[in-house]
Design a protein around this motif. Structure first.
Motif, PDB file in Angstrom:
ATOM      1  N   GLU A  77      -2.146 -14.707  11.396  1.00 20.79           N
ATOM      2  CA  GLU A  77      -0.715 -14.993  11.363  1.00 20.79           C
ATOM      3  C   GLU A  77      -0.305 -15.864  10.176  1.00 20.79           C
ATOM      4  O   GLU A  77       0.824 -15.767   9.708  1.00 20.79           O
ATOM      5  N   PHE A  78      -1.199 -16.719   9.698  1.00 20.45           N
ATOM      6  CA  PHE A  78      -0.887 -17.649   8.625  1.00 20.45           C
ATOM      7  C   PHE A  78      -1.976 -17.590   7.569  1.00 20.45           C
ATOM      8  O   PHE A  78      -3.153 -17.765   7.880  1.00 20.45           O
ATOM      9  N   LEU A  79      -1.583 -17.346   6.321  1.00 20.15           N
ATOM     10  CA  LEU A  79      -2.534 -17.264   5.218  1.00 20.15           C
ATOM     11  C   LEU A  79      -2.037 -18.147   4.076  1.00 20.15           C
ATOM     12  O   LEU A  79      -0.928 -17.976   3.586  1.00 20.15           O
ATOM     13  N   TYR A  80      -2.855 -19.096   3.688  1.00 21.11           N
ATOM     14  CA  TYR A  80      -2.513 -20.055   2.644  1.00 21.11           C
ATOM     15  C   TYR A  80      -3.346 -19.753   1.399  1.00 21.11           C
ATOM     16  O   TYR A  80      -4.566 -19.908   1.416  1.00 21.11           O
ATOM     17  N   LEU A  81      -2.673 -19.309   0.341  1.00 16.49           N
ATOM     18  CA  LEU A  81      -3.344 -18.950  -0.902  1.00 16.49           C
ATOM     19  C   LEU A  81      -2.787 -19.750  -2.078  1.00 16.49           C
ATOM     20  O   LEU A  81      -2.764 -19.265  -3.204  1.00 16.49           O
ATOM     21  N   ASP A  82      -2.361 -20.968  -1.835  1.00 16.67           N
ATOM     22  CA  ASP A  82      -1.807 -21.817  -2.889  1.00 16.67           C
ATOM     23  C   ASP A  82      -2.876 -22.137  -3.941  1.00 16.67           C
ATOM     24  O   ASP A  82      -4.064 -22.245  -3.633  1.00 16.67           O
ATOM     25  N   ASP A  83      -2.432 -22.288  -5.198  1.00 18.69           N
ATOM     26  CA  ASP A  83      -3.312 -22.733  -6.292  1.00 18.69           C
ATOM     27  C   ASP A  83      -4.559 -21.864  -6.451  1.00 18.69           C
ATOM     28  O   ASP A  83      -5.678 -22.360  -6.458  1.00 18.69           O
ATOM     29  N   ASN A  84      -4.377 -20.557  -6.594  1.00 20.83           N
ATOM     30  CA  ASN A  84      -5.516 -19.656  -6.705  1.00 20.83           C
ATOM     31  C   ASN A  84      -5.502 -18.759  -7.930  1.00 20.83           C
ATOM     32  O   ASN A  84      -6.236 -17.783  -7.992  1.00 20.83           O
ATOM     33  N   GLN A  85      -4.689 -19.077  -8.906  1.00 18.88           N
ATOM     34  CA  GLN A  85      -4.612 -18.289 -10.134  1.00 18.88           C
ATOM     35  C   GLN A  85      -4.317 -16.815  -9.850  1.00 18.88           C
ATOM     36  O   GLN A  85      -4.871 -15.916 -10.482  1.00 18.88           O
ATOM     37  N   ILE A  86      -3.459 -16.575  -8.887  1.00 21.46           N
ATOM     38  CA  ILE A  86      -3.059 -15.212  -8.540  1.00 21.46           C
ATOM     39  C   ILE A  86      -1.958 -14.775  -9.494  1.00 21.46           C
ATOM     40  O   ILE A  86      -0.939 -15.443  -9.614  1.00 21.46           O
ATOM     41  N   GLY A  87      -2.174 -13.659 -10.164  1.00 23.72           N
ATOM     42  CA  GLY A  87      -1.189 -13.114 -11.089  1.00 23.72           C
ATOM     43  C   GLY A  87      -0.412 -11.979 -10.444  1.00 23.72           C
ATOM     44  O   GLY A  87      -0.524 -11.718  -9.238  1.00 23.72           O
ATOM     45  N   VAL A  88       0.327 -11.258 -11.259  1.00 24.42           N
ATOM     46  CA  VAL A  88       1.169 -10.172 -10.760  1.00 24.42           C
ATOM     47  C   VAL A  88       0.329  -9.066 -10.109  1.00 24.42           C
ATOM     48  O   VAL A  88       0.695  -8.535  -9.062  1.00 24.42           O
ATOM     49  N   ILE A  89      -0.812  -8.736 -10.695  1.00 22.89           N
ATOM     50  CA  ILE A  89      -1.658  -7.678 -10.127  1.00 22.89           C
ATOM     51  C   ILE A  89      -2.167  -8.086  -8.748  1.00 22.89           C
ATOM     52  O   ILE A  89      -2.143  -7.298  -7.805  1.00 22.89           O
ATOM     53  N   GLY A  90      -2.610  -9.317  -8.610  1.00 21.97           N
ATOM     54  CA  GLY A  90      -3.059  -9.805  -7.304  1.00 21.97           C
ATOM     55  C   GLY A  90      -1.929  -9.815  -6.294  1.00 21.97           C
ATOM     56  O   GLY A  90      -2.116  -9.452  -5.128  1.00 21.97           O
ATOM     57  N   LEU A  91      -0.757 -10.203  -6.743  1.00 20.36           N
ATOM     58  CA  LEU A  91       0.417 -10.213  -5.872  1.00 20.36           C
ATOM     59  C   LEU A  91       0.745  -8.801  -5.397  1.00 20.36           C
ATOM     60  O   LEU A  91       1.048  -8.579  -4.226  1.00 20.36           O
ATOM     61  N   GLU A  92       0.640  -7.819  -6.295  1.00 20.36           N
ATOM     62  CA  GLU A  92       0.891  -6.423  -5.921  1.00 20.36           C
ATOM     63  C   GLU A  92      -0.129  -5.922  -4.901  1.00 20.36           C
ATOM     64  O   GLU A  92       0.209  -5.177  -3.982  1.00 20.36           O
ATOM     65  N   MET A  93      -1.386  -6.328  -5.050  1.00 18.24           N
ATOM     66  CA  MET A  93      -2.425  -5.938  -4.082  1.00 18.24           C
ATOM     67  C   MET A  93      -2.099  -6.486  -2.694  1.00 18.24           C
ATOM     68  O   MET A  93      -2.224  -5.776  -1.698  1.00 18.24           O
ATOM     69  N   LEU A  94      -1.698  -7.750  -2.652  1.00 18.69           N
ATOM     70  CA  LEU A  94      -1.350  -8.361  -1.371  1.00 18.69           C
ATOM     71  C   LEU A  94      -0.131  -7.681  -0.748  1.00 18.69           C
ATOM     72  O   LEU A  94      -0.112  -7.394   0.449  1.00 18.69           O
ATOM     73  N   ALA A  95       0.876  -7.415  -1.575  1.00 24.23           N
ATOM     74  CA  ALA A  95       2.094  -6.767  -1.075  1.00 24.23           C
ATOM     75  C   ALA A  95       1.774  -5.385  -0.501  1.00 24.23           C
ATOM     76  O   ALA A  95       2.295  -5.003   0.554  1.00 24.23           O
ATOM     77  N   ASP A  96       0.906  -4.650  -1.177  1.00 26.94           N
ATOM     78  CA  ASP A  96       0.527  -3.321  -0.696  1.00 26.94           C
ATOM     79  C   ASP A  96      -0.184  -3.418   0.653  1.00 26.94           C
ATOM     80  O   ASP A  96       0.081  -2.635   1.568  1.00 26.94           O
ATOM     81  N   ALA A  97      -1.076  -4.388   0.790  1.00 26.31           N
ATOM     82  CA  ALA A  97      -1.801  -4.563   2.054  1.00 26.31           C
ATOM     83  C   ALA A  97      -0.861  -4.947   3.189  1.00 26.31           C
ATOM     84  O   ALA A  97      -1.052  -4.542   4.338  1.00 26.31           O
ATOM     85  N   LEU A  98       0.172  -5.712   2.874  1.00 26.80           N
ATOM     86  CA  LEU A  98       1.099  -6.163   3.918  1.00 26.80           C
ATOM     87  C   LEU A  98       1.993  -5.041   4.446  1.00 26.80           C
ATOM     88  O   LEU A  98       2.613  -5.192   5.488  1.00 26.80           O
ATOM     89  N   ARG A  99       2.005  -3.923   3.750  1.00 29.02           N
ATOM     90  CA  ARG A  99       2.763  -2.768   4.265  1.00 29.02           C
ATOM     91  C   ARG A  99       2.160  -2.230   5.553  1.00 29.02           C
ATOM     92  O   ARG A  99       2.847  -1.625   6.360  1.00 29.02           O
ATOM     93  N   THR A 100       0.859  -2.445   5.747  1.00 28.75           N
ATOM     94  CA  THR A 100       0.199  -1.952   6.958  1.00 28.75           C
ATOM     95  C   THR A 100      -0.190  -3.062   7.927  1.00 28.75           C
ATOM     96  O   THR A 100      -0.651  -2.786   9.020  1.00 28.75           O
ATOM     97  N   ASN A 101      -0.018  -4.306   7.526  1.00 29.85           N
ATOM     98  CA  ASN A 101      -0.365  -5.438   8.391  1.00 29.85           C
ATOM     99  C   ASN A 101       0.887  -5.916   9.116  1.00 29.85           C
ATOM    100  O   ASN A 101       1.882  -6.257   8.492  1.00 29.85           O
ATOM    101  N   SER A 102       0.819  -5.940  10.439  1.00 30.66           N
ATOM    102  CA  SER A 102       1.997  -6.345  11.215  1.00 30.66           C
ATOM    103  C   SER A 102       1.862  -7.732  11.849  1.00 30.66           C
ATOM    104  O   SER A 102       2.789  -8.208  12.486  1.00 30.66           O
ATOM    105  N   SER A 103       0.735  -8.388  11.666  1.00 30.56           N
ATOM    106  CA  SER A 103       0.531  -9.681  12.335  1.00 30.56           C
ATOM    107  C   SER A 103       0.902 -10.893  11.486  1.00 30.56           C
ATOM    108  O   SER A 103       1.275 -11.927  12.016  1.00 30.56           O
ATOM    109  N   LEU A 104       0.781 -10.782  10.156  1.00 31.42           N
ATOM    110  CA  LEU A 104       0.998 -11.945   9.302  1.00 31.42           C
ATOM    111  C   LEU A 104       2.455 -12.397   9.342  1.00 31.42           C
ATOM    112  O   LEU A 104       3.363 -11.611   9.110  1.00 31.42           O
ATOM    113  N   LYS A 105       2.648 -13.673   9.665  1.00 30.25           N
ATOM    114  CA  LYS A 105       3.994 -14.249   9.755  1.00 30.25           C
ATOM    115  C   LYS A 105       4.328 -15.098   8.542  1.00 30.25           C
ATOM    116  O   LYS A 105       5.484 -15.192   8.143  1.00 30.25           O
TER     117      LYS A 105
END
Length: 81
Positions: free
Chosen positions: A37-65
Motif C-alpha cells: 500500500e505504501f512505497l517510499y522511493l525518495d532520494d534514489n536517482q530515479i530519472g524519467v525512464i525509471g518513472l515511466e517503468m513505475l507508471a506502467d507497472a501501476l496500471r495493473t497494480n490496484s493496491s498501492l495507495k
C-alpha cells in the motif's frame, strides 16, 4: 524482486541509489503484488525512464495507495495549454 509472502504493506527504500535498474525490479514486483500500500522511493536517482517503468507497472497494480518520489532526478514539465 519478489515481495516475500505477499504480506508486506509498507516498503521504505529511500536513499538507495536505485536508478533505472532498481526501478525495473520494483516495477516487476508491483505488477505481481496486491498487498503493498505504501512505497517510499525518495532520494534514489530515479530519472524519467525509471518513472515511466513505475507508471506502467501501476496500471495493473490496484493496491498501492501512496508512492513517495521526492528528491529524485526526473522533472515534470508543466502542461502546455
Amino acid at each position: 524482486m519478489d515481495l516475500p509472502g505477499g504480506n508486506i504493506r509498507s516498503l521504505m527504500l529511500g536513499d538507495n541509489k536505485l536508478g533505472e535498474e532498481g526501478c525495473s525490479a520494483i516495477a516487476r514486483a508491483l505488477r505481481n503484488n496486491d498487498n503493498l500500500e505504501f512505497l517510499y522511493l525518495d532520494d534514489n536517482q530515479i530519472g524519467v525512464i525509471g518513472l515511466e517503468m513505475l507508471a506502467d507497472a501501476l496500471r495493473t497494480n490496484s493496491s498501492l495507495k501512496r508512492l513517495h518520489l521526492k528528491h529524485n532526478s526526473f522533472q515534470l514539465k508543466p502542461l502546455i495549454r
